[in-house]
Design a protein around this motif. Structure first.
Motif, mmCIF file in Angstrom:
data_model
loop_
_atom_site.group_PDB
_atom_site.id
_atom_site.type_symbol
_atom_site.label_atom_id
_atom_site.label_comp_id
_atom_site.label_asym_id
_atom_site.label_seq_id
_atom_site.Cartn_x
_atom_site.Cartn_y
_atom_site.Cartn_z
ATOM 1 N N ILE A 743 25.644 56.873 -88.324
ATOM 2 C CA ILE A 743 24.479 56.034 -88.591
ATOM 3 C C ILE A 743 24.793 55.009 -89.678
ATOM 4 C CG2 ILE A 743 22.125 56.070 -89.508
ATOM 5 C CD1 ILE A 743 21.766 58.788 -88.167
ATOM 6 N N ILE A 744 25.473 55.436 -90.727
ATOM 7 C CA ILE A 744 25.821 54.509 -91.812
ATOM 8 C C ILE A 744 26.883 53.520 -91.351
ATOM 9 C CG2 ILE A 744 26.837 54.366 -94.110
ATOM 10 C CD1 ILE A 744 25.482 56.963 -94.792
ATOM 11 N N LYS A 745 27.827 53.986 -90.559
ATOM 12 C CA LYS A 745 28.900 53.103 -90.097
ATOM 13 C C LYS A 745 28.363 52.004 -89.184
ATOM 14 C CE LYS A 745 33.414 53.160 -87.865
ATOM 15 N NZ LYS A 745 34.453 54.002 -87.204
ATOM 16 N N ASP A 746 27.363 52.341 -88.367
ATOM 17 C CA ASP A 746 26.799 51.331 -87.465
ATOM 18 C C ASP A 746 26.086 50.235 -88.250
ATOM 19 O OD1 ASP A 746 27.803 52.721 -85.354
ATOM 20 O OD2 ASP A 746 25.920 53.747 -84.873
ATOM 21 N N GLY A 747 25.413 50.593 -89.344
ATOM 22 C CA GLY A 747 24.755 49.598 -90.182
ATOM 23 C C GLY A 747 23.630 48.862 -89.496
ATOM 24 N N GLU A 748 22.919 49.519 -88.624
ATOM 25 C CA GLU A 748 21.846 48.869 -87.876
ATOM 26 C C GLU A 748 20.505 49.060 -88.577
ATOM 27 O OE1 GLU A 748 21.917 50.521 -83.994
ATOM 28 O OE2 GLU A 748 23.888 49.685 -83.475
ATOM 29 N N GLU A 749 19.567 48.164 -88.278
ATOM 30 C CA GLU A 749 18.211 48.263 -88.813
ATOM 31 C C GLU A 749 17.354 49.088 -87.856
ATOM 32 O OE1 GLU A 749 14.457 45.314 -89.943
ATOM 33 O OE2 GLU A 749 16.516 44.521 -89.840
ATOM 34 N N HIS A 750 16.708 50.116 -88.389
ATOM 35 C CA HIS A 750 15.911 51.018 -87.559
ATOM 36 C C HIS A 750 14.429 50.809 -87.873
ATOM 37 C CE1 HIS A 750 19.496 53.274 -86.290
ATOM 38 N NE2 HIS A 750 19.898 53.143 -87.562
ATOM 39 N N THR A 751 13.666 50.596 -86.819
ATOM 40 C CA THR A 751 12.228 50.383 -87.013
ATOM 41 C C THR A 751 11.470 51.697 -87.162
ATOM 42 O OG1 THR A 751 11.950 50.288 -84.608
ATOM 43 C CG2 THR A 751 12.284 48.196 -85.777
ATOM 44 N N ASP A 752 11.945 52.762 -86.535
ATOM 45 C CA ASP A 752 11.273 54.061 -86.588
ATOM 46 C C ASP A 752 12.299 55.131 -86.948
ATOM 47 O OD1 ASP A 752 9.640 56.214 -86.405
ATOM 48 O OD2 ASP A 752 9.206 56.008 -84.255
ATOM 49 N N LEU A 753 12.260 55.581 -88.191
ATOM 50 C CA LEU A 753 13.215 56.589 -88.645
ATOM 51 C C LEU A 753 12.875 57.978 -88.121
ATOM 52 C CD1 LEU A 753 13.827 55.420 -92.309
ATOM 53 C CD2 LEU A 753 15.357 55.218 -90.361
ATOM 54 N N ASN A 754 11.659 58.167 -87.597
ATOM 55 C CA ASN A 754 11.347 59.438 -86.952
ATOM 56 C C ASN A 754 12.245 59.671 -85.737
ATOM 57 O OD1 ASN A 754 8.936 60.844 -88.207
ATOM 58 N ND2 ASN A 754 8.173 58.751 -88.046
ATOM 59 N N GLU A 755 12.508 58.591 -85.009
ATOM 60 C CA GLU A 755 13.403 58.709 -83.858
ATOM 61 C C GLU A 755 14.831 59.017 -84.313
ATOM 62 O OE1 GLU A 755 12.580 58.719 -80.690
ATOM 63 O OE2 GLU A 755 10.476 58.548 -81.260
ATOM 64 N N VAL A 756 15.210 58.431 -85.416
ATOM 65 C CA VAL A 756 16.553 58.703 -85.941
ATOM 66 C C VAL A 756 16.659 60.153 -86.399
ATOM 67 C CG1 VAL A 756 18.274 58.008 -87.648
ATOM 68 C CG2 VAL A 756 16.769 56.302 -86.637
ATOM 69 N N ALA A 757 15.579 60.686 -86.983
ATOM 70 C CA ALA A 757 15.604 62.069 -87.450
ATOM 71 C C ALA A 757 15.778 63.062 -86.314
ATOM 72 C CB ALA A 757 14.321 62.375 -88.225
ATOM 73 N N LYS A 758 15.374 62.673 -85.091
ATOM 74 C CA LYS A 758 15.560 63.568 -83.950
ATOM 75 C C LYS A 758 17.037 63.880 -83.697
ATOM 76 C CE LYS A 758 11.482 61.838 -81.457
ATOM 77 N NZ LYS A 758 11.020 61.170 -80.205
ATOM 78 N N LEU A 759 17.903 62.961 -84.107
ATOM 79 C CA LEU A 759 19.332 63.161 -83.860
ATOM 80 C C LEU A 759 19.878 64.390 -84.581
ATOM 81 C CD1 LEU A 759 20.467 59.433 -84.262
ATOM 82 C CD2 LEU A 759 19.986 60.651 -82.135
ATOM 83 N N PHE A 760 19.205 64.822 -85.617
ATOM 84 C CA PHE A 760 19.696 65.957 -86.403
ATOM 85 C C PHE A 760 19.108 67.291 -85.949
ATOM 86 C CE2 PHE A 760 20.040 62.194 -89.035
ATOM 87 C CZ PHE A 760 21.326 62.299 -89.548
#
Length: 765
Positions: A743-760
């Motif tokens: 996630i840090i390496k991609d360096g992208e802007e995320h509009t909804d971090l809830n969706e990102v949290a699903k990855l874990f």
């Protein structure tokens, strides 16, 4: 001589008048375009009328008399200097009461000097200032030039006879009437005695140079190096894994001039110094030289050997221990039930498995003395030595005991030294004796012993180290009957890392471990009164304690920057290196001392175990020609006991905007369960280096975003900069670091971090 001067004063005006008139006649002749006056002849040089030549004869007589007088004056002056010099030599010979042969040698010098005085004027050397005989030897001006630069004829004779005088002169009875301050001629102690007069004054005789040696002057300029005994190694009491034997060869620093001068026996100067056993253990050359004995050096050594199986690697460390891991010093070792843990340095991980703090047993290493002889190379560790100087052009380093080691490629992994509070540094010796700067094995042993002897211990610092030590010692406070106090200027534990709500929750967990936590505490001064340390805070509060542990950060060790011509970063500290961790063409830096450029997060310096492992491994590969850039995002972790822990990556700064997503924790969401799954307490060792592939989120729907909650079981905290995730903290979420790294390496802007949290997958049971 005065008569000649009087005659010259009378005749000089006539000579000057004659010369002036001749000059005027010549000028008039030129001005008249070559017309010659009738009354002046072409070749006439006279002050009289034309046709006369009497004054020409008088002019020649005056000039000749002047030259003759000057020559006689110079001759008599030089002769007088020679006689006074000979008289001085005789006086010194009689004063020193030398042996008959030495006196005869001086007499020969005087006789030959007198013969030289009768030689023609051309053979007399340039005169020197006349010395005053009545003045003492210390204040006597030098009559002749030093024989090393411009030897005179008489000095050559003195030196030729000096060999016999030194051989027969007594050296066991030093003459100590007055110290000789004249220049001395230094020579190596391995040369013959006749060529190395250690304290010989330039103008003095042989007897004076040998006998008039002051007792405060060292006879030998190279101090002897003594060999200390080897300390005993810790006893191994486990059948599972041998404990490394600590082979520490400590060599004392070179003795000072005043210590070497205390030896009253000047005859010892003639005995050549034999190299000690400690010096013989130091190899003269190491193809791969690693400065520092920490995690980064060990990781580099293994990487070098993996790519070059025949490599010869030498690790030089200031500590007396073989390479070991530092995290257990503030974590697992404090929870050990073994009363001899300070000796064995073995501990049980959260999963119950036992291991040693050392990376490898002593059998893994070869002896430094045998490094060049081993057929297939190996890794040698030189303990108890510090590199104090670095010659980059000569490709060699100098150790604290004076020995030198040349290298082909070098790694600097010196780590850092614990930072202390200025108020403690200025508090005096009594306060410093009761203060521990926690960093090494010896610090753990000392603090563990102190915790059993005192009634109260105060830990200053609320970061990783301070909070870990507070929790570890707090659990033992009831059994040991010791009060554990932790104070820091922030509002909660790890207030510089965690968001405020999570920091406050962590502080309550630390208090439940039996620690008296004092927040918003700025130390004003520290003093020692009535067998107690008194810590006065800026708000007026006063804390009394028996011992202080300062855990306020680390200062990178950059002592070699000046001698090695290496650049130090003014913002972050440490050696500035390029993307391949190079500071110079054949010098690399790894670990806490490296200030590197992160392609995603900019220039950084990291002080964590995982960074030491990865940067050391990469530096070792590049030392063997890999030329790989450092793109790794290192992680770090901290455990506040077996129930609460977290892993982090990137820039985790509480001043940045954060978003946290939490879920209810289960029995497997603890550091203990994580180690049971991975099989090791050092989680960075088990972490895979593979990049997470296509990330797939779990199917379970997440609950709404949680900002405040009484119990934060597990979760993910995102740190944002310009709406881009630059740091992630996994709170009681383990073995998910490759996902966070991507996630840090991609360096992208995320509009909804809830969706990102699903990855874990934090919502899975």
């Amino acid at each position: 001589m005065f008569k000649c001067k009087t005659v010259w004063n009378k005749l000089a005006p006539l000579a000057r008048a004659s010369s002036t008139l001749c000059l005027q006649n010549a000028r008039k002749s030129v001005l008249r375009h070559g017309r010659r006056l009738d009354m002046v002849q072409k070749a006439q040089m006279s002050s009289g009328p034309a046709g006369g030549s009497g004054e020409n004869t008088l002019y020649y007589i005056l000039v000749g008399a002047t030259c003759l007088g000057a020559g006689v004056y110079a001759y008599r002056t030089v002769s007088g200097d020679k006689e006074r010099f000979n008289e001085r030599m005789i006086e010194l010979a009689s004063r020193s009461k030398q042996e008959p042969k030495a006196a005869e040698a001086v007499a020969e010098v005087v006789a030959e000097s007198k013969e030289d005085a009768a030689a023609p004027l051309e053979s007399i050397p340039e005169p020197s200032p006349e010395p005053v005989i009545s003045e003492p030897v210390v204040e006597e001006p030098t009559p002749t030039e030093p024989p090393v630069e411009e030897p005179l004829v008489t000095e050559a004779i003195v030196k030729s006879t000096e060999t016999e005088a030194v051989a027969e002169a007594p050296v066991t009875e030093p003459f100590v009437e007055e110290p000789v301050t004249e220049p001395v001629v230094e020579a190596s102690i391995s040369e013959a005695i006749v060529e190395a007069p250690v304290t010989e004054p330039v103008e003095a005789s042989v007897a004076e140079s040998v006998i008039e040696v002051p007792v405060t002057e060292p006879v030998v300029e190279a101090p002897a190096v003594t060999q200390s005994e080897e300390p005993l190694a810790p006893v191994v009491e486990s059948d599972t894994e041998p404990t490394p034997v600590i082979i520490a060869e400590r060599v004392p620093e070179a003795s000072s001039v005043s210590e070497s001068a205390a030896d009253p026996d000047p005859a010892s100067a003639a005995v050549p110094l034999e190299p000690t056993a400690a010096q013989l253990d130091v190899p003269e050359h190491a193809p791969y030289l690693l400065i520092g004995g920490g995690t980064a050096s060990f990781a580099a050594a293994r990487s070098i050997r993996a790519r070059d199986p025949g490599a010869r690697v030498l690790i030089v460390t200031e500590e007396s221990d073989l390479p070991y891991m530092r995290p257990p010093l503030s974590k697992e070792l404090w929870f050990s039930d073994d009363p001899k843990v300070t000796e064995t340095l073995r501990f049980k991980q959260w999963n119950g498995k036992e291991r040693s703090i050392y990376f490898q047993p002593p059998s893994f290493y070869v002896s430094p003395a045998d490094l060049a002889k081993v057929e297939n190379g190996g890794v040698a560790v030189l303990t108890g030595r510090k590199v104090v100087h670095m010659d980059v052009r000569g490709n060699k380093v100098k150790l604290s005991d004076g020995t030198e080691i040349s290298y082909e490629k070098c790694l600097i992994a010196t780590g850092g030294v614990p930072r202390n509070l200025q108020v403690i540094d200025r508090a005096g010796e009594e306060v410093m004796k009761r203060t521990t700067l926690f960093r090494k094995i010896e610090d753990f042993r000392s603090l563990e012993k102190i915790s059993r002897e005192v009634k109260s211990i105060t830990i200053i610092g609320g970061g990783f180290l301070g909070s870990e030590l507070a929790c570890a010692m707090g659990r033992r406070s009831t059994d040991l009957g010791v009060e554990v106090i932790q104070m820091f200027p922030e509002k909660g534990n790890m207030g510089k890392v965690l968001p405020e709500y999570l920091s406050n929750w962590t502080t309550e967990k630390v208090r439940k471990e039996g620690v008296n936590v004092i927040t918003d505490a700025l130390v004003k001064n520290v003093s020692y009164k009535n067998d107690k340390l008194e810590i006065k805070l800026k708000d007026g509060r006063l804390v009394k304690t028996d011992h202080i542990v300062a855990a306020v950060g680390l200062e990178p060790s950059v002592d070699l920057a000046k001698s090695g011509g290496l650049e130090v970063d003014s913002d972050f500290g440490g050696y500035r290196v390029n993307a391949e961790l190079q500071a110079r063409s054949n010098i690399w830096v790894a670990g806490d001392a490296a200030c590197f450029y992160d392609i995603r997060l900019g220039r950084r310096r990291v002080e964590h175990h995982d960074h030491a492992v990865v940067s050391g491994r990469l530096a070792g590969e590049n030392m063997t020609g890999a030329s790989k850039p450092y793109w790794h995002q290192s992680m770090f972790w901290s455990d506040l006991g077996p129930d609460v822990g977290y892993e982090a990556i990137g820039i985790v700064d509480s001043s940045l905007p954060t978003v946290g997503v939490f879920a209810k924790a289960t029995a497997k969401d603890t550091p203990k369960a994580a180690t049971e799954q991975s099989g090791t307490g050092i989680r960075s060792e088990s972490e895979t280096e593979e990049v997470a592939g296509a990330l797939k989120a779990g199917t379970t729907a997440p609950p709404p975003l949680i900002q405040q909650k009484e119990d934060y079981g597990k979760g993910v905290i995102f740190y944002l900069r310009d709406k881009v995730v630059v740091g992630i903290v996994l709170w009681n979420v383990f073995n998910r670091m490759p996902i966070a790294r991507k996630i840090i390496k991609d360096g992208e802007e995320h509009t909804d971090l809830n969706e990102v949290a699903k990855l874990f997958n934090i919502h899975e049971d």
